[in-house]
Design a protein around this motif. Structure first.
Motif, mmCIF file in Angstrom:
data_model
loop_
_atom_site.group_PDB
_atom_site.id
_atom_site.type_symbol
_atom_site.label_atom_id
_atom_site.label_comp_id
_atom_site.label_asym_id
_atom_site.label_seq_id
_atom_site.Cartn_x
_atom_site.Cartn_y
_atom_site.Cartn_z
ATOM 1 N N GLN A 111 0.822 -1.207 0.000
ATOM 2 C CA GLN A 111 0.000 0.000 0.000
ATOM 3 C C GLN A 111 0.862 1.265 0.000
ATOM 4 N N ALA A 112 1.933 1.243 0.781
ATOM 5 C CA ALA A 112 2.809 2.416 0.848
ATOM 6 C C ALA A 112 3.478 2.649 -0.509
ATOM 7 N N ALA A 113 3.901 1.552 -1.149
ATOM 8 C CA ALA A 113 4.591 1.697 -2.435
ATOM 9 C C ALA A 113 3.654 2.246 -3.499
ATOM 10 N N VAL A 114 2.435 1.757 -3.497
ATOM 11 C CA VAL A 114 1.521 2.171 -4.552
ATOM 12 C C VAL A 114 0.999 3.587 -4.272
ATOM 13 N N ALA A 115 0.924 3.970 -2.993
ATOM 14 C CA ALA A 115 0.522 5.337 -2.664
ATOM 15 C C ALA A 115 1.582 6.332 -3.143
ATOM 16 N N GLN A 116 2.830 5.940 -2.958
ATOM 17 C CA GLN A 116 3.919 6.791 -3.409
ATOM 18 C C GLN A 116 3.846 6.987 -4.927
ATOM 19 N N LEU A 117 3.485 5.927 -5.591
ATOM 20 C CA LEU A 117 3.318 5.971 -7.042
ATOM 21 C C LEU A 117 2.182 6.926 -7.419
ATOM 22 N N GLY A 118 1.126 6.898 -6.605
ATOM 23 C CA GLY A 118 -0.004 7.799 -6.827
ATOM 24 C C GLY A 118 0.460 9.246 -6.807
ATOM 25 N N PHE A 119 1.337 9.569 -5.845
ATOM 26 C CA PHE A 119 1.834 10.948 -5.762
ATOM 27 C C PHE A 119 2.683 11.314 -6.979
ATOM 28 N N ARG A 120 3.440 10.342 -7.488
ATOM 29 C CA ARG A 120 4.237 10.629 -8.685
ATOM 30 C C ARG A 120 3.326 10.911 -9.875
ATOM 31 N N LEU A 121 2.243 10.139 -9.973
ATOM 32 C CA LEU A 121 1.320 10.348 -11.084
ATOM 33 C C LEU A 121 0.590 11.681 -10.980
ATOM 34 N N LEU A 122 0.332 12.116 -9.743
ATOM 35 C CA LEU A 122 -0.302 13.427 -9.550
ATOM 36 C C LEU A 122 0.530 14.523 -10.191
ATOM 37 N N ARG A 123 1.844 14.413 -10.008
ATOM 38 C CA ARG A 123 2.748 15.417 -10.609
ATOM 39 C C ARG A 123 2.606 15.404 -12.125
ATOM 40 N N LEU A 124 2.601 14.204 -12.686
ATOM 41 C CA LEU A 124 2.507 14.093 -14.141
ATOM 42 C C LEU A 124 1.178 14.650 -14.650
ATOM 43 N N LEU A 125 0.118 14.412 -13.862
ATOM 44 C CA LEU A 125 -1.192 14.941 -14.263
ATOM 45 C C LEU A 125 -1.159 16.461 -14.301
ATOM 46 N N GLY A 126 -0.547 17.050 -13.267
ATOM 47 C CA GLY A 126 -0.438 18.508 -13.219
ATOM 48 C C GLY A 126 0.328 19.040 -14.420
ATOM 49 N N ILE A 127 1.435 18.380 -14.734
ATOM 50 C CA ILE A 127 2.246 18.809 -15.880
ATOM 51 C C ILE A 127 1.450 18.634 -17.173
ATOM 52 N N GLY A 128 0.827 17.465 -17.309
ATOM 53 C CA GLY A 128 0.066 17.171 -18.528
ATOM 54 C C GLY A 128 -1.049 18.171 -18.774
ATOM 55 N N LEU A 129 -1.641 18.664 -17.702
ATOM 56 C CA LEU A 129 -2.742 19.612 -17.842
ATOM 57 C C LEU A 129 -2.232 21.047 -17.980
ATOM 58 N N GLY A 130 -0.917 21.208 -17.924
ATOM 59 C CA GLY A 130 -0.353 22.549 -18.022
ATOM 60 C C GLY A 130 -0.565 23.344 -16.737
ATOM 61 N N LEU A 131 -0.832 22.682 -15.621
ATOM 62 C CA LEU A 131 -1.120 23.387 -14.371
ATOM 63 C C LEU A 131 0.090 23.435 -13.447
ATOM 64 N N GLY A 132 1.105 22.668 -13.801
ATOM 65 C CA GLY A 132 2.298 22.610 -12.942
ATOM 66 C C GLY A 132 2.297 21.341 -12.101
ATOM 67 N N ALA A 133 3.504 20.847 -11.826
ATOM 68 C CA ALA A 133 3.652 19.558 -11.158
ATOM 69 C C ALA A 133 3.012 19.531 -9.773
#
Ligand SMILES: O=C(O)CCC(=O)C(=O)O
Ligand SMILES: [Fe+2]
Length: 796
Positions: free
Chosen positions: A609-631
């Motif tokens: 759970q901890a590993a996959v949660a950490q992954l979730g946070f990494r994807l959040l950054r990518l989503l921000g970048i992808g949307l042009g909103l910032g990491a």
């Protein structure tokens, strides 16, 4: 400028008339990806301006008032949107090519050409071979024949991957034709593998030809673990044709040679070489032990069958394949050896002998499927023995048992939903489950009445259930792969595309150790094998943390007649009971099975759970970048995230859409992101067009990620929260979805840049917590009714 700036619909229609092939980019000045594309688009336009036939590039600032109708015309749902128009805006096709100058040029050239061309000389043929990465070269004697139609159809279908050319003079490609020189001849040439010419010798139907072309366009042998081969591997693992996987400790020339030969000799076979050290996930996925020699594994998705040869030599490859073709291989199953002495009152079955003894003996068989650790099974043991003894003199019936933890049940007709499971299989093959009291008298009377009934009017219907999974009918969806080995910018770009398209992608290079994944599955399997009493000891509490039994959840209440055929567990972010936060609905401590019962269960599950949660946070950054909103854009919404790991166990019961029975009914996910790890059993399907269900098969080494409703709402529907479901074709399945959700009170409403001027948002504002509670109320039978508690809405 070489790129024409469009202003208004009339202008566009004018351009469409004047330019037979027009590529139009719709963009917004604030969009980061559009800014990146702009110089590439311009350079490509400059390169293509004198192309014959003509290719014209245009752009539309979709935020300009005059261009609003164009945005509607092309149903723009994100930026940039690129369309290809060949004379009719109503038939505009999406651009699915790369975003760099060279890529754009190559892709557009390919689109402007017909899907196939005729070649008329040896020079033209030589040039085509030199130019094409993959070339199908055919001799067809007339371009009106049915064969030609098939060729043209497949050419069009595969135009982005393969060049199709034909000749009408056979001597051009087959100078010394010896026999049968008039029927069609199709060959495939690959630039990377010159000299490897594959010839098609199957029936000329679109399905068969495209299946052959798609598989044979792959390299002869794919190497597992090579990052450049990912696209190829994805194709190989999602194709319905069989695949041969060779696992070795060290690569050897001899093996490679044999595998290449196998690939050449088998029209529909994908061949994969896996070096053990780069392939742990693959080994775990197939449950293949790492051995010193060569391990050959053959998977035939159409028959849902696997075949294994361990400790093989490279020279065993041809024989193995020949036996496969002849149907001479034994299916590979987890199985014990049959006991040397099997003369007890209860016959001992193992996976290997099960089919034959239960369905092939012409006798009634009453089978107990048990687990060695299960208390009810232990209690039944002397009773079962005495039933066996009572019937020992009856030649027409066998009383049997199988340890279902050590043996696969090799038939979809029988499933063990718990232990013990008792099933009566009549001499004709009808399967009759026993659900009564497990006392000797009850068992004997059940036997007597079932045998009486079977003599009467059973017609063996259950025994002839169709063996092929319904989900294999539709072709798998091409789901993009996001690699976390790439730069954040690159990964974000792929992710952004995937989100606009259907919101599903595979995630590789995610960094969760394969061993941790394997351990987590092992622990969940052990949990779900517990008796129901033991599982109910951690039944979901008022925070909906804990165990939810089989059929407790109904994800698609409108279409389901029974609850979904899965059981599960919810583990949220750990929140201590004495904190303010624990006052919130769904927040509080998790419930863990006792350590003595399942040693290591909690530690492993928490680590995953901890590993996959950490992954979730990494994807959040990518989503921000992808949307042009910032990491960091989404960070503030995830300071106290509501994430849930939800180990699931699907019973082997077949789904039946017509009867309203699903493994997981159609639904979209409720939160921000779902990171899903599954075992090797397919079943997940997604629906992007409101009509067709298409499988998203498990891919070794990859997680499947999909967007939930939160992102759809934040982007006013531009990012897709796609409906999906799980259909079971008769095999037990385990999966580990992880739902990554914002803070309970995170306000979720359309971001201003996704709102059209003057238009109201598609969804009313909500909070992450409220949305989740609404959903739980409508899909969980037990929600709000946990023993001794009140509905959680009353808690806060
Ligand atoms: O088990 C799966 O593959 C998917 C499960 C799922 O969609 C869910 O639980 O939301
Ligand atoms: Fe889901």
């Amino acid at each position: 400028a070489d790129v024409i700036a469009v202003s208004g619909e009339a202008h566009l229609q004018e351009l469409v008339k004047a330019h037979p092939f027009l590529a139009v980019e719709l963009y917004a000045p604030w969009c980061g990806h559009c800014k990146k594309l702009e110089p590439e688009w311009a350079k490509a336009a400059a390169q293509l301006k004198d192309h014959d036939p003509p290719i014209t590039l245009a752009k539309v600032d979709a935020t300009e008032k005059a261009n609003e109708p164009l945005k509607a015309l092309f149903k723009v749902s994100g930026f940039p949107t690129i369309k290809i128009i060949k004379g009719d805006t109503a038939k505009a096709a999406p651009y699915e090519g790369p975003r760099d100058e060279a890529g754009i040029v190559a892709y557009l050239k390919r689109q402007v050409l017909p899907a196939y061309l005729q070649l008329a000389s040896a020079e033209e043929i030589a040039a085509a071979k030199a130019e094409s990465e993959v070339l199908v070269l055919a001799y067809l004697d007339s371009n009106t024949s049915a064969e030609f139609k098939t060729f043209a159809e497949v050419a069009d279908q595969l135009r982005n991957d393969i060049d199709f050319r034909f000749v009408t003079d056979r001597s051009l490609i087959d100078p010394g034709c010896a026999a049968d020189c008039t029927s069609p001849l199709l060959t495939m040439h690959k630039r990377e593998e010159p000299g490897e010419v594959a010839t098609y010798d199957g029936k000329l139907t679109p399905e068969l030809l495209s299946g052959w072309a798609a598989i044979k366009s792959l390299p002869l042998v794919l190497k597992f673990g090579s990052p450049s081969g990912m696209k190829h591997l994805q194709k190989a693992f999602s194709a319905p044709s069989p695949r041969l996987i060779a696992v070795v400790q060290e690569e050897s020339g001899e093996l490679l040679e044999q595998l290449q030969q196998a690939s050449r000799a088998n029209a529909e076979l994908a061949v994969i070489l896996a070096v053990a050290k780069d392939s742990q996930r693959l080994l775990d996925f197939y449950k293949v032990p790492a051995r010193p020699g060569v391990t050959l594994l053959l998977e035939d998705p159409k028959a849902a069958a696997k075949y294994l040869k361990a400790d093989a030599k490279p020279s065993d490859v041809p024989e193995f394949l020949r036996e496969f073709q002849e149907g001479a291989l034994e299916r590979w199953l987890k199985s014990e050896e049959p006991p040397a002495d099997n003369s007890g009152p209860v016959r001992v079955l193992v996976a290997k002998t099960f089919e034959e003894e239960v369905f092939g003996g012409g006798k009634d068989v009453f089978v107990e499927l048990y687990a060695p650790w299960c208390g009810h099974c232990k209690k039944l043991e002397p009773i079962w023995d005495s039933v066996g003894k009572a019937l020992a003199g009856d030649d027409g019936i066998v009383v049997a048992k199988m340890d279902a933890t050590q043996n696969d049940i090799p038939t979809p007709k029988i499933t063990a939903k718990g232990y013990p499971t008792l099933v009566f299989v009549t001499a004709k093959g009808d399967v009759v489950p026993f659900g009564g009291k497990r006392e000797k008298a009850d068992l004997l009377s059940f036997i007597a009445s079932t045998r009486a009934g079977a003599d009467g009017n059973h017609d063996g219907k259950l025994a002839s259930a169709p063996p092929v999974a319904a989900s294999q009918a539709a072709t798998a969806l091409a789901v993009p792969v996001v690699s976390l080995a790439a730069s954040e910018e690159e990964a974000a770009a792929v992710l952004h595309e995937a989100c606009l398209e259907h919101g599903f992608f595979y995630l590789c290079d995610h960094g969760i150790p394969e061993a941790l994944i394997a351990d987590t599955f092992k622990q969940q399997r052990a949990f779900f094998q517990l008796c129901i009493e033991q599982k109910m000891a951690v039944a979901a509490d008022s925070n909906y943390r804990g165990y939810t039994p089989m059929a407790e959840e109904t994800l698609d209440p409108a279409r389901s007649r029974r609850g979904d055929t899965h059981e599960g567990l919810y583990f949220g972010r750990e929140v201590a009971a004495d904190t303010q936060e624990a006052q919130l609905p769904l927040h509080g401590p998790n419930q863990w099975p006792a350590e003595e019962l399942l040693p290591g269960y909690r530690a492993t599950t928490e680590a995953y759970q901890a590993a996959v949660a950490q992954l979730g946070f990494r994807l959040l950054r990518l989503l921000g970048i992808g949307l042009g909103l910032g990491a960091d854009y989404f960070q503030p919404f995830f300071t106290h995230p509501m994430y849930f790991l939800r180990p699931l166990h699907y019973s082997a019961e077949r789904s039946d859409e017509a009867a309203g029975l699903f493994a997981a009914g159609a639904h979209s996910d409720y939160g921000m992101l779902t990171l899903l790890c599954t075992d090797d059993v397919p079943g997940l399907q997604i629906c992007t067009d409101g009509a067709t269900w298409r499988p998203v098969p498990p891919l070794p080494g990859h997680l499947i990620v999909n967007l939930g409703d939160m992102l759809c709402r934040w982007t006013n529907g531009k990012y897709k929260s796609t409906v999906h479901r799980v259909i079971n074709s008769g095999r037990e399945r385990f999966s580990l979805p992880f739902f990554f959700e914002p803070n309970f009170d995170a306000r979720v409403e359309a971001l201003p840049q996704f709102l059209e001027a003057g238009q109201p948002p598609v969804f009313p504002p909500t909070t992450a917590g409220q949305h989740l509670l609404d959903k739980y109320h409508s899909t969980h039978a037990g929600y709000g009714q946990a023993a001794g508690t009140e509905a959680p809405a009353g808690k806060a």
